[in-house]
Design a protein around this motif. Structure first.
Motif, short mmCIF file in Angstrom:
data_model
loop_
_atom_site.label_atom_id
_atom_site.label_comp_id
_atom_site.label_asym_id
_atom_site.label_seq_id
_atom_site.Cartn_x
_atom_site.Cartn_y
_atom_site.Cartn_z
N ALA A 107 0.84 -1.21 0.00
CA ALA A 107 0.00 0.00 0.00
C ALA A 107 0.87 1.26 0.00
CB ALA A 107 -0.93 0.00 1.21
N ILE A 108 1.98 1.23 0.76
CA ILE A 108 2.90 2.37 0.78
C ILE A 108 3.51 2.57 -0.60
CG2 ILE A 108 5.14 3.15 1.66
CD1 ILE A 108 4.39 1.94 4.36
N ALA A 109 3.90 1.48 -1.26
CA ALA A 109 4.51 1.58 -2.59
C ALA A 109 3.52 2.17 -3.60
CB ALA A 109 4.98 0.21 -3.05
N LEU A 185 15.21 0.99 -2.15
CA LEU A 185 16.20 0.06 -1.60
C LEU A 185 15.55 -0.97 -0.69
CD1 LEU A 185 19.14 2.52 -0.80
CD2 LEU A 185 19.03 0.85 -2.66
N ILE A 186 14.64 -0.51 0.16
CA ILE A 186 13.97 -1.43 1.09
C ILE A 186 13.11 -2.44 0.32
CG2 ILE A 186 12.21 -1.58 2.88
CD1 ILE A 186 13.25 1.03 4.02
N MET A 187 12.35 -1.95 -0.66
CA MET A 187 11.44 -2.83 -1.41
C MET A 187 12.20 -3.84 -2.26
SD MET A 187 8.29 -1.90 -0.60
CE MET A 187 7.26 -2.53 -1.91
N THR A 188 13.24 -3.38 -2.96
CA THR A 188 13.97 -4.30 -3.83
C THR A 188 14.75 -5.35 -3.04
OG1 THR A 188 15.78 -2.68 -3.94
CG2 THR A 188 14.19 -2.69 -5.75
N SER A 189 15.29 -4.96 -1.89
CA SER A 189 16.03 -5.93 -1.07
C SER A 189 15.11 -6.95 -0.42
CB SER A 189 16.84 -5.20 0.00
OG SER A 189 15.98 -4.57 0.94
N SER A 190 13.80 -6.69 -0.46
CA SER A 190 12.84 -7.62 0.13
C SER A 190 12.40 -8.71 -0.84
CB SER A 190 11.59 -6.85 0.59
OG SER A 190 11.94 -5.86 1.53
N ILE A 191 12.79 -8.58 -2.11
CA ILE A 191 12.46 -9.62 -3.09
C ILE A 191 13.11 -10.93 -2.65
CG2 ILE A 191 12.72 -10.33 -5.51
CD1 ILE A 191 12.81 -7.34 -6.22
N GLU A 200 22.06 -10.49 4.84
CA GLU A 200 22.65 -9.33 5.51
C GLU A 200 22.31 -8.03 4.76
OE1 GLU A 200 26.81 -9.83 6.01
OE2 GLU A 200 26.62 -11.18 7.73
N LEU A 201 22.34 -8.10 3.42
CA LEU A 201 21.96 -6.93 2.63
C LEU A 201 20.52 -6.54 2.92
CD1 LEU A 201 22.69 -4.91 0.35
CD2 LEU A 201 21.76 -6.59 -1.27
N PHE A 202 19.64 -7.53 2.96
CA PHE A 202 18.23 -7.30 3.28
C PHE A 202 18.09 -6.67 4.67
CE2 PHE A 202 14.87 -9.23 5.91
CZ PHE A 202 13.75 -8.64 5.36
N TRP A 203 18.83 -7.20 5.64
CA TRP A 203 18.72 -6.74 7.03
C TRP A 203 19.20 -5.30 7.16
CZ3 TRP A 203 21.51 -4.96 11.16
CH2 TRP A 203 20.91 -5.10 12.43
N TYR A 204 20.36 -5.00 6.59
CA TYR A 204 20.92 -3.66 6.72
C TYR A 204 20.07 -2.62 5.99
CZ TYR A 204 25.20 -5.25 9.00
OH TYR A 204 26.10 -5.77 9.91
N LEU A 205 19.64 -2.95 4.78
CA LEU A 205 18.83 -2.00 4.02
C LEU A 205 17.47 -1.78 4.67
CD1 LEU A 205 19.60 -2.88 0.30
CD2 LEU A 205 20.38 -0.92 1.62
N HIS A 206 16.93 -2.81 5.30
CA HIS A 206 15.65 -2.63 6.00
C HIS A 206 15.79 -1.67 7.17
CE1 HIS A 206 12.58 -4.93 4.08
NE2 HIS A 206 11.83 -4.93 5.15
#
Length: 397
Positions: A107-109, A185-191, A200-206
């Motif tokens: 919804a935010i996106a 960055l947050i949305m793409t790293s959540s794929i 780790e990339l997902f965690w840090y970017l989140h």
């Protein structure tokens, strides 16, 4: 099918309640910005893109408020352990908190995309508003703010400019860019593929959500979109004046409209008896005048020089050169006034130009005038906490 309805009925009810909240906020806000008189002149320039931008912004705020709750472990544990209603079907809903977190993220996106596109359209229409082909009323509204004691509606102040540059020189533009980059960055790293390849990339970017929320708060102070002030609406009849531009400033019911969010400005009053008293200070004022013009802040400093003593020869000389571009006594662009200020008119105009503002009044001079100004500050300060306030400060000699 019957078992599924029985097991998932609460989930469906909660989902529909969340969706209903989003639709209600969007439709209600959209309708308000399409109908409210305070935004009538803003709609003249922006059209329906204004409502699309503001409605999506409200939904963004709503979902940003909810996004962290489903993944707040302490909060979820608190609900599990201390609230008796969290048993049976309610407990199952807590097990689905991650799914709800993802739905809110979607919804935010979606609302962020609507908000960005709407504001891109808004900036283009602001830019067109400065062109001669925009129409008489959009032109007049866009030119407001070019003269002293006017508040602007159009943040783009000239047609011969680059829109991207204009956007990136505003608080709303810079913070909006930062928020968009962080969200991407947050949305793409959540794929799932990226998350599994590099958790780790997902965690840090989140965890850049901290930047997201800090900048989001600042973003709301940008005031790209402005409304007509309540005081101005009471004096300026928009339904009549929008069709009678020739009467603006000419009739009582059509004074110039004033808009919220005025930039800070300084009003300097200097009262002297003899022209020679101005000589030592005129060079400094001329320098300030030049610097403000170079920086595009011609309305930041507004000075009012009053000469209380002159003879007939001086008066004749002044009248002869009145139409010149610079003042005959000081050599400045702003002309010298003759006589004493009408403080009622001055304070009334300041209160009208800067509604809902705290105005500092700083005085240095004789005690008799100090008492007069202190009285004016109390007289023209609004009793409404949201109204204008004059704060008096003095240094007597």
């Amino acid at each position: 099918m019957g078992c599924w309805i029985l097991n998932e009925s609460l989930s469906v009810v909660l989902l529909l309640s969340w969706l209903g909240g989003n639709f209600y906020l969007f439709i209600d806000t959209f309708h308000w910005y399409e109908e409210e008189d305070a935004f009538l002149y803003t709609r003249v320039i922006l059209g329906s893109a204004l409502a699309w931008a503001r409605a999506s912004a409200v939904c963004l705020n709503y979902n940003c408020m909810l996004i962290l709750l489903p993944i707040s472990r302490n909060f979820v544990s608190f609900l599990r352990g201390t609230i008796t209603c969290c048993g049976g079907p309610w407990k199952k809903q807590l097990d689905k908190s991650l799914k709800f977190h993802k739905l809110v993220a979607y919804a935010i996106a979606i609302n962020a995309t609507i908000h960005i596109v709407a504001h891109v359209v808004n900036m283009e229409r602001y830019h067109i508003g400065q062109s001669k082909d925009a129409g008489e009323l959009p032109n007049r509204l866009s030119y407001l703010g070019n003269n002293p004691n006017e508040s602007y509606l159009n943040p783009i102040r000239k047609y011969d400019t680059n829109i991207i540059t204009e956007v990136l020189t505003t608080t709303a533009g810079v913070t909006g860019l930062v928020i968009s980059v962080v969200l991407i960055l947050i949305m793409t790293s959540s794929i799932e593929i990226i998350r599994q390849a590099s958790y780790e990339l997902f965690w840090y970017l989140h965890h850049t959500f901290i930047i997201f929320f800090i900048v989001l708060v600042i973003h709301g102070t940008g005031q790209i979109v402005r409304s007509q002030t309540l005081e101005s609406l009471m004096l300026h009849n928009v339904t009549y004046c929008k069709d009678h531009l020739t009467e603006w400033e000419e009739t009582i019911q059509c004074p110039l409209p004033q808009f919220s969010g005025n930039k800070p400005s300084v009003y300097f009053y200097w009262i002297c008896r003899a022209p020679c008293a101005f000589e030592w200070f005129a060079d400094l004022l001329f320098l300030l005048e030049t610097q403000m013009t170079e920086k595009g802040k011609t309305n930041f400093l507004s000075y009012h020089i009053f000469l209380t003593g002159w003879d007939e020869n001086q008066a004749a000389h002044i009248a002869l050169h009145w139409d010149e571009n610079t003042d005959i006594i000081t050599g400045l662009k702003q002309k010298t006034f003759y006589g004493r200020p009408n403080w009622n008119n001055e304070f009334r105009q300041l209160a009208y130009n800067h509604p809902s503002s705290n105005i500092g009044v700083f005085f240095c001079g004789p005690k008799a005038l100090s008492k007069t100004l202190q009285k004016m500050c109390g007289l023209y300060s609004s009793a409404d906490p949201k109204g204008v306030r004059f704060n008096y400060n003095k240094e007597n000699f």
